[in-house]
Design a protein around this motif. Sequence first.
Motif, mmCIF file in Angstrom:
data_model
loop_
_atom_site.group_PDB
_atom_site.id
_atom_site.type_symbol
_atom_site.label_atom_id
_atom_site.label_comp_id
_atom_site.label_asym_id
_atom_site.label_seq_id
_atom_site.Cartn_x
_atom_site.Cartn_y
_atom_site.Cartn_z
ATOM 1 N N ASN A 1 0.763 -1.159 0.002
ATOM 2 C CA ASN A 1 -0.114 0.078 -0.163
ATOM 3 C C ASN A 1 0.870 1.195 0.026
ATOM 4 O OD1 ASN A 1 0.990 0.203 2.584
ATOM 5 N ND2 ASN A 1 -0.890 -0.208 3.698
ATOM 6 N N SER A 2 2.291 1.041 -0.322
ATOM 7 C CA SER A 2 3.112 2.217 -0.249
ATOM 8 C C SER A 2 3.082 3.322 1.146
ATOM 9 C CB SER A 2 2.869 3.138 -1.414
ATOM 10 O OG SER A 2 2.919 2.459 -2.709
ATOM 11 N N LYS A 3 2.630 2.422 2.198
ATOM 12 C CA LYS A 3 2.380 3.371 3.547
ATOM 13 C C LYS A 3 3.318 3.157 4.509
ATOM 14 C CE LYS A 3 -2.628 4.298 2.706
ATOM 15 N NZ LYS A 3 -3.824 4.491 3.580
ATOM 16 N N TYR A 4 3.911 1.879 4.569
ATOM 17 C CA TYR A 4 4.742 1.364 5.671
ATOM 18 C C TYR A 4 6.114 0.938 4.797
ATOM 19 C CZ TYR A 4 0.212 1.287 8.016
ATOM 20 O OH TYR A 4 -0.692 1.281 8.513
ATOM 21 N N ILE A 5 7.187 1.074 5.775
ATOM 22 C CA ILE A 5 8.462 0.496 5.346
ATOM 23 C C ILE A 5 9.042 -0.174 6.220
ATOM 24 C CG2 ILE A 5 10.839 1.617 4.833
ATOM 25 C CD1 ILE A 5 9.837 4.402 4.403
ATOM 26 N N LEU A 6 9.681 -1.227 5.774
ATOM 27 C CA LEU A 6 10.292 -2.267 6.570
ATOM 28 C C LEU A 6 11.677 -2.229 6.240
ATOM 29 C CD1 LEU A 6 10.335 -5.142 8.044
ATOM 30 C CD2 LEU A 6 10.218 -5.985 5.869
#
Length: 282
Positions: free
Chosen positions: A154-159
Amino acid sequence: KGKLVFSKREKSTPVASVKLSPDNKYIGIVYWDSTAAIWNLNGEKILNSEIVLNPLNPFNVIDFSPKNNIITILKGNDIITIHSLENNSDYELKGHTGEVNGAVFSPDGRFIASASKDSTIIIWQYNDSSGYYKKANRLTNIKSVVWSVDFAKNSKYILSVSSSIKYPVVVHKLTGDNVFDRIFYNDTAEVRFLARFPRNYHGRYFDATFISNDEAIRISTFADKLLLSEKLDFDPSAGYEGYNYSRIIFSEEGYNLISMNKHLKKYGVDHKGNVLDPTYQF
């Protein structure tokens, strides 16, 4: 269906990594001699570039945008090069103060996340007016070398994966807020502890990616052969011959490392090492 679409052996240098562009028009190849090449499926070389790669994790040296025919290239130092495959033009993203280990596009193409040895992650946002990416946010709460970054679908979180001893795996919002972090021991110095409690040993983390529609995380680790003391009262050598492996972390409660879902070498056993009934093996 088995039809050969593309095959190219340009030189004898081993290949470190390969990426296919989202539109299936280009192939990006990273070589161990610190060069990278972009080919189209007609066998034409579009780009040849010098690069700097981290030997542990050469997968994000180049990355394709999902929408535009542009790529990120890591040529060394603290700079990210953005290259257009359409007009063969470049511009640079400057903001890091240490070598960049990875730079990846978000699935919607609006952002780039970059991991650096300066212990930060920078979020770059696409500007519709200028047509360039510009720095939008800098995540500074990591406090250790950042080895890799990956976007959720969803392009909202970064791991991200860092060299932090206790928190090497973290999920952030683009605003920088922590969504998830977990204590994983990331230190191989205490060999006596590792020998006595081998299931608490995870090795060094160098890469993590979202998988299974973001319902799981695959973590890649490495481990050098441990020189354990001969005075220990049992021999763990069978489990420490030096290896590379990947692990999937998932539970119904969320991203928690639990006894039943960490697999090292032997499958078909429970967390106490007892053999499971074949109907319960997975």
